[in-house]
Scaffold this motif. Structure first.
Motif, short mmCIF file in Angstrom:
data_model
loop_
_atom_site.label_atom_id
_atom_site.label_comp_id
_atom_site.label_asym_id
_atom_site.label_seq_id
_atom_site.Cartn_x
_atom_site.Cartn_y
_atom_site.Cartn_z
N SER A 78 -98.87 -16.63 28.57
CA SER A 78 -99.48 -17.02 27.29
C SER A 78 -100.15 -15.82 26.63
CB SER A 78 -100.51 -18.13 27.52
OG SER A 78 -99.89 -19.30 28.01
N ALA A 79 -100.74 -14.97 27.44
CA ALA A 79 -101.47 -13.82 26.90
C ALA A 79 -100.53 -12.77 26.30
CB ALA A 79 -102.33 -13.20 27.99
N ILE A 80 -99.36 -12.58 26.91
CA ILE A 80 -98.46 -11.52 26.43
C ILE A 80 -97.44 -12.01 25.42
CG2 ILE A 80 -98.68 -10.23 28.60
CD1 ILE A 80 -95.86 -11.22 29.34
N ALA A 81 -97.34 -13.33 25.24
CA ALA A 81 -96.33 -13.88 24.32
C ALA A 81 -96.44 -13.31 22.90
CB ALA A 81 -96.42 -15.40 24.30
N PRO A 82 -97.64 -13.22 22.31
CA PRO A 82 -97.71 -12.64 20.96
C PRO A 82 -97.20 -11.20 20.91
CG PRO A 82 -99.74 -13.82 21.49
CD PRO A 82 -98.95 -13.70 22.76
N HIS A 133 -88.37 -6.18 28.73
CA HIS A 133 -88.11 -7.08 29.87
C HIS A 133 -89.14 -6.87 30.98
CE1 HIS A 133 -84.24 -9.22 29.09
NE2 HIS A 133 -84.16 -8.30 28.14
N ALA A 134 -89.58 -5.62 31.16
CA ALA A 134 -90.61 -5.36 32.17
C ALA A 134 -91.91 -6.06 31.80
CB ALA A 134 -90.84 -3.86 32.31
N LEU A 135 -92.25 -6.05 30.51
CA LEU A 135 -93.45 -6.77 30.06
C LEU A 135 -93.26 -8.27 30.25
CD1 LEU A 135 -96.21 -6.89 28.65
CD2 LEU A 135 -94.97 -6.86 26.45
N LEU A 136 -92.09 -8.76 29.93
CA LEU A 136 -91.81 -10.19 30.10
C LEU A 136 -92.04 -10.65 31.53
CD1 LEU A 136 -90.55 -12.89 29.00
CD2 LEU A 136 -88.32 -11.95 29.69
N ILE A 143 -87.01 -16.02 23.11
CA ILE A 143 -87.69 -16.08 24.41
C ILE A 143 -89.20 -16.06 24.20
CG2 ILE A 143 -88.07 -14.89 26.61
CD1 ILE A 143 -85.22 -13.66 26.23
N ALA A 144 -89.65 -15.12 23.38
CA ALA A 144 -91.09 -14.99 23.12
C ALA A 144 -91.65 -16.23 22.44
CB ALA A 144 -91.35 -13.75 22.26
N GLN A 145 -90.90 -16.79 21.50
CA GLN A 145 -91.38 -17.98 20.79
C GLN A 145 -91.53 -19.16 21.74
OE1 GLN A 145 -92.31 -18.07 17.38
NE2 GLN A 145 -93.27 -19.90 18.27
N CYS A 146 -90.60 -19.29 22.68
CA CYS A 146 -90.71 -20.38 23.68
C CYS A 146 -91.99 -20.22 24.50
CB CYS A 146 -89.49 -20.38 24.59
SG CYS A 146 -87.96 -20.94 23.80
N GLN A 196 -87.66 -23.70 28.53
CA GLN A 196 -86.81 -23.23 27.45
C GLN A 196 -86.80 -21.71 27.35
OE1 GLN A 196 -84.53 -24.82 25.42
NE2 GLN A 196 -84.92 -26.38 27.00
N ALA A 197 -87.89 -21.09 27.76
CA ALA A 197 -87.92 -19.62 27.79
C ALA A 197 -86.91 -19.10 28.79
CB ALA A 197 -89.32 -19.13 28.13
N VAL A 198 -86.82 -19.75 29.94
CA VAL A 198 -85.84 -19.36 30.96
C VAL A 198 -84.42 -19.58 30.43
CG1 VAL A 198 -84.92 -19.87 33.25
CG2 VAL A 198 -87.39 -19.77 32.89
N VAL A 199 -84.21 -20.70 29.75
CA VAL A 199 -82.90 -20.98 29.16
C VAL A 199 -82.54 -19.89 28.14
CG1 VAL A 199 -81.60 -22.56 27.66
CG2 VAL A 199 -83.00 -23.47 29.52
N ALA A 200 -83.51 -19.51 27.31
CA ALA A 200 -83.27 -18.47 26.31
C ALA A 200 -83.01 -17.12 26.96
CB ALA A 200 -84.47 -18.39 25.36
N LEU A 201 -83.70 -16.84 28.06
CA LEU A 201 -83.47 -15.59 28.80
C LEU A 201 -82.06 -15.56 29.36
CD1 LEU A 201 -84.44 -12.94 30.11
CD2 LEU A 201 -85.34 -14.32 32.00
#
Length: 217
Positions: free
Chosen positions: A102-106, A133-136, A180-183, A191-196
């Protein structure tokens, strides 16, 4: 070669990768170190250091008494590597700390939107993608898992270079990162995993279309 404030071996390595991406070398081609050092305007020491680094990444191979050569590529190897990376990155994202995500999503969303990939050199694009991707996956506490992912992706880079300069492909990849980030911003990890997974799968298909038909494993 432009002068940069980086070790010469790294500049030589990047130059070789750029030339490989532009088709200057072919899979399986042997490397004449003397001739290549002269072409690059460097001594054989930084060249050999760069070649050894590329060998660790699986991009070139060496045989005693025969020197270095660019490693052959193959569609099956690419498919196998990509399937493993998809599974490992998905696992790393699913097991990441929710509060950290949640903190890194923006920041993930902002960086995906801000990076002007089509106007950047390929080496910069590659480093940006790796950093994104490393940040993700930075919230995954399993360091062994993350190390495995990093190692496999180094080998994948030699396949990704077949799409260098394709603006449409780079634009679509950026849009996939945004999804991915929006999810994650929406708090929807599934859904983030699905988008990844979709990001990797679509990228795999785009690269497969461009792999030389004569490539062998």
């Amino acid at each position: 070669m432009a002068i940069e404030r980086r070790p010469l071996r790294e500049q030589v390595k990047d130059e070789l990768l750029e030339q490989l991406g532009r088709g200057r070398f072919t899979p399986g081609e042997s490397i004449n170190e003397v001739q290549l050092a002269e072409e690059l305007g460097v001594s054989r020491t930084p060249l050999r250091e760069a070649l050894i680094s590329l060998e660790r990444e699986g991009i070139i191979t060496s045989e005693r008494g025969k020197g270095f050569r660019f490693a052959p590529t193959g569609k099956q190897e690419f498919l196998d590597l990509t399937a493993i990376v998809i599974a490992l990155e998905s696992l790393a994202l699913r097991t990441s700390d929710p509060a950290h995500l949640s903190a890194i999503a923006p920041r993930l969303l902002a960086e995906a939107r801000a990076f002007s990939a089509p106007q950047a050199p390929h080496g910069t694009i590659e480093r940006h993608d790796d950093a994104w991707h490393a940040l993700l996956l930075s919230g995954c506490a399993n360091t062994r898992l993350r190390d495995m992912i990093d190692s496999l992706k180094l080998t994948l880079h030699r396949y990704e270079r077949v799409v260098v300069g394709d603006d449409e492909i780079l634009r679509r990849a950026a849009e996939e990162h945004e999804r991915i980030a929006q999810c994650l911003l929406d708090g929807d990890l599934d859904q983030a995993v699905v988008a990844l997974e979709a990001n990797w799968t679509s990228g795999m298909a785009r690269i497969l279309e461009r792999l030389p038909p004569v490539a062998t494993r």
